[in-house]
Design an enzyme around this catalytic site. Structure first.
Site, mmCIF file in Angstrom:
data_model
loop_
_atom_site.group_PDB
_atom_site.id
_atom_site.type_symbol
_atom_site.label_atom_id
_atom_site.label_comp_id
_atom_site.label_asym_id
_atom_site.label_seq_id
_atom_site.Cartn_x
_atom_site.Cartn_y
_atom_site.Cartn_z
ATOM 1 N N CYS A 1 63.775 54.643 32.524
ATOM 2 C CA CYS A 1 64.880 55.166 33.327
ATOM 3 C C CYS A 1 66.171 55.325 32.517
ATOM 4 O O CYS A 1 67.103 55.992 32.969
ATOM 5 C CB CYS A 1 65.111 54.280 34.543
ATOM 6 S SG CYS A 1 63.610 54.053 35.504
ATOM 7 N N HIS B 1 72.152 55.163 37.364
ATOM 8 C CA HIS B 1 70.721 55.390 37.596
ATOM 9 C C HIS B 1 70.439 55.056 39.058
ATOM 10 O O HIS B 1 70.866 54.025 39.569
ATOM 11 C CB HIS B 1 69.908 54.496 36.654
ATOM 12 C CG HIS B 1 68.456 54.467 36.995
ATOM 13 N ND1 HIS B 1 67.742 55.605 37.262
ATOM 14 C CD2 HIS B 1 67.576 53.425 37.122
ATOM 15 C CE1 HIS B 1 66.491 55.281 37.548
ATOM 16 N NE2 HIS B 1 66.371 53.964 37.469
ATOM 17 N N ASN C 1 63.778 56.951 43.089
ATOM 18 C CA ASN C 1 64.005 56.690 41.667
ATOM 19 C C ASN C 1 63.149 57.673 40.851
ATOM 20 O O ASN C 1 61.928 57.563 40.844
ATOM 21 C CB ASN C 1 63.617 55.237 41.381
ATOM 22 C CG ASN C 1 63.785 54.864 39.915
ATOM 23 O OD1 ASN C 1 63.999 55.721 39.055
ATOM 24 N ND2 ASN C 1 63.690 53.567 39.625
HETATM 25 N N1 COA Z 1 57.549 47.651 53.038
HETATM 26 C C1 COA Z 1 57.574 46.534 53.762
HETATM 27 N N2 COA Z 1 57.578 45.300 53.205
HETATM 28 C C2 COA Z 1 57.567 45.236 51.862
HETATM 29 C C3 COA Z 1 57.534 46.370 51.051
HETATM 30 C C4 COA Z 1 57.528 47.622 51.672
HETATM 31 N N3 COA Z 1 57.512 48.786 51.000
HETATM 32 N N4 COA Z 1 57.518 45.974 49.759
HETATM 33 C C5 COA Z 1 57.558 44.643 49.747
HETATM 34 N N5 COA Z 1 57.579 44.194 51.024
HETATM 35 C C6 COA Z 1 57.625 42.801 51.480
HETATM 36 C C7 COA Z 1 57.071 41.820 50.501
HETATM 37 O O1 COA Z 1 55.682 41.736 50.593
HETATM 38 C C8 COA Z 1 57.766 40.562 50.917
HETATM 39 O O2 COA Z 1 57.086 40.029 52.010
HETATM 40 P P1 COA Z 1 56.860 38.433 52.140
HETATM 41 O O3 COA Z 1 58.251 37.854 52.211
HETATM 42 O O4 COA Z 1 56.084 38.319 53.389
HETATM 43 O O5 COA Z 1 56.135 38.046 50.898
HETATM 44 C C9 COA Z 1 59.131 41.028 51.405
HETATM 45 O O6 COA Z 1 58.991 42.432 51.667
HETATM 46 C C10 COA Z 1 60.236 40.816 50.408
HETATM 47 O O7 COA Z 1 59.807 41.273 49.144
HETATM 48 P P2 COA Z 1 60.730 41.195 47.885
HETATM 49 O O8 COA Z 1 59.987 41.730 46.708
HETATM 50 O O9 COA Z 1 61.342 39.850 47.778
HETATM 51 O O10 COA Z 1 61.879 42.233 48.320
HETATM 52 P P3 COA Z 1 63.226 42.544 47.604
HETATM 53 O O11 COA Z 1 64.336 42.338 48.545
HETATM 54 O O12 COA Z 1 63.328 41.910 46.241
HETATM 55 O O13 COA Z 1 63.108 44.110 47.382
HETATM 56 C C11 COA Z 1 62.661 45.698 45.647
HETATM 57 C C12 COA Z 1 62.087 44.626 46.551
HETATM 58 C C13 COA Z 1 61.557 46.260 44.775
HETATM 59 C C14 COA Z 1 63.231 46.822 46.536
HETATM 60 C C15 COA Z 1 63.799 45.071 44.806
HETATM 61 O O14 COA Z 1 63.340 43.906 44.182
HETATM 62 C C16 COA Z 1 64.293 46.008 43.754
HETATM 63 O O15 COA Z 1 64.845 47.069 44.043
HETATM 64 N N6 COA Z 1 64.177 45.611 42.460
HETATM 65 C C17 COA Z 1 64.588 46.452 41.371
HETATM 66 C C18 COA Z 1 63.571 47.509 41.195
HETATM 67 C C19 COA Z 1 64.035 48.620 40.325
HETATM 68 O O16 COA Z 1 65.187 48.940 40.263
HETATM 69 N N7 COA Z 1 63.091 49.242 39.658
HETATM 70 C C20 COA Z 1 63.311 50.369 38.837
HETATM 71 C C21 COA Z 1 63.766 49.963 37.509
HETATM 72 S S1 COA Z 1 64.270 51.344 36.605
#
Ligand code: COA
Length: 323
Positions: free
Chosen positions: A111, A250, A280
């Site tokens: 990215c 980004h 993204n």
């Molecule tokens: N829909 C519904 N529930 C979802 C889900 C989805 N698409 N994806 C994950 N969940 C659930 C998980 O299973 C988890 O459930 P649990 O508590 O029962 O285990 C819960 O939601 C929380 O998951 P978590 O991973 O802790 O969520 P989060 O608040 O950290 O959000 C991201 C996840 C990926 C959105 C976040 O971590 C993020 O944006 N990280 C950076 C990613 C990024 O920028 N990537 C690109 C890099 S260039």
């Protein structure tokens, strides 16, 4: 002497997939995706590969810059989803444009790729080796996303964006940095190909082909690395945060951008966002947003614009531009 963006362009596949469409594919909801990421929809290729998106962007750049294919000295495409391992997407763009005087290649910094590519073009131009370059970020992430993994597949989209840059004696790039922290490489991976061959008897393993991400670790990395990088670039340039007209971050997650905005004390309104419509798009995200800002006529000659991103590697890149 510096390097100036004289035209921007972008292209995305026409097919739009909404959060409700995603809920038909995996166990998710519009509410979860919107609240956790800010994404409402994304463009997904109906078959066009990365080079097709890049070529469309390149044609637009050429037309908008008012230059001819034969004028182009350098073509750099940032991508992690090239059509082939070889040839590069850059070489395909060169052929399709008929840019026979250019040298073309790809760079890979996920990215942050567009920032790396722009930085390289800037160095060639400042060294006096080339006078201009087409720099593009292009991705079809849909081909490396695991469509059964709800924690990643809802995040990404396909698209391309780019800039035509030229040697300039006045406006242009003021200060920039790119960086990497390879020790964290395994928190975000994709496109792994196993070393299986007829002499070692290994079977090709498909599972690591798909995007694999530790979302929380990436989140932490993003908020720390971008803030530090922006602070270094602004202090290197001797420019105060309040003098920035727009920040183009980004587009990975609105919550990441909120944290960055608070830490840097740059008002949220100055961060240009279009993640709701694109998701993204990795290396394409910054140039797609920059192009939108430019098309809307929101930036004027001399305005200070800050581009900043982070990505797999782990990598980051920040650039301060006088428009
Ligand atoms: N829909 C519904 N529930 C979802 C889900 C989805 N698409 N994806 C994950 N969940 C659930 C998980 O299973 C988890 O459930 P649990 O508590 O029962 O285990 C819960 O939601 C929380 O998951 P978590 O991973 O802790 O969520 P989060 O608040 O950290 O959000 C991201 C996840 C990926 C959105 C976040 O971590 C993020 O944006 N990280 C950076 C990613 C990024 O920028 N990537 C690109 C890099 S260039």
């Amino acid at each position: 002497m510096t390097t100036r963006i004289i035209a921007t362009g972008a292209y995305a596949p026409v097919q739009v997939i909404t959060n409700d469409d995603m809920a038909n594919v995996v166990d998710t909801s519009d509410e979860w995706i919107t609240q956790r990421t800010g994404i409402k929809e994304r463009h997904i290729s109906s078959g066009e590969n990365t080079s097709a998106l890049a070529v469309n962007t390149a044609r637009q750049l050429l037309e908008r810059a008012g230059r001819k294919a034969g004028d182009i000295d350098l073509i750099i495409v940032a991508t992690v989803t090239a059509d082939y391992s070889t040839p590069s997407v850059g070489c395909i763009v060169q052929k399709e444009l008929g840019a026979s005087n250019a040298v073309a290649f790809d760079v890979t910094a996920a990215c942050s790729g567009f920032m790396f590519a722009l930085s390289i073009a800037d160095k060639y131009i400042k060294a006096g080796m080339y006078n201009n370059a087409i720099v593009i970020g292009a991705e079809t992430l849909s081909k490396i996303v695991d469509w059964s993994d709800r924690s990643t597949c809802v995040l990404f989209g396909d698209g391309a964006g780019g800039a035509y840059v030229e040697k300039s004696e006045t406006y242009g790039i003021i200060e920039e940095e790119i960086g990497s922290k390879g020790e964290l490489y395994d928190i975000l991976t994709g496109g792994y190909t196993d070393c299986a061959n007829i002499f070692n008897g290994k079977e090709k393993e498909d599972s690591l082909w798909y995007v694999n991400m530790n979302g929380r670790e990436v989140f932490k990395f993003a908020t720390k690395s971008v803030v530090k990088s922006v602070e270094r670039v602004l202090s290197g340039a001797g420019v105060a945060a309040e003098d920035i007209k727009y920040v183009i971050p980004h587009q990975a997650n609105t919550r990441i951008v909120d944290i960055i905005s608070n830490k840097l004390r740059i008002p949220h309104e100055k961060f240009y966002m279009n993640i709701d419509r694109y998701g993204n798009t990795s290396s394409a995200s910054i140039p797609i947003a920059l192009n939108e800002l430019n098309e809307k006529g929101l930036i004027e000659r001399g305005d200070k614009v800050l581009l900043t991103g982070f990505g797999g590697g782990m990598t980051w890149g920040t650039m301060l531009v006088s428009w």
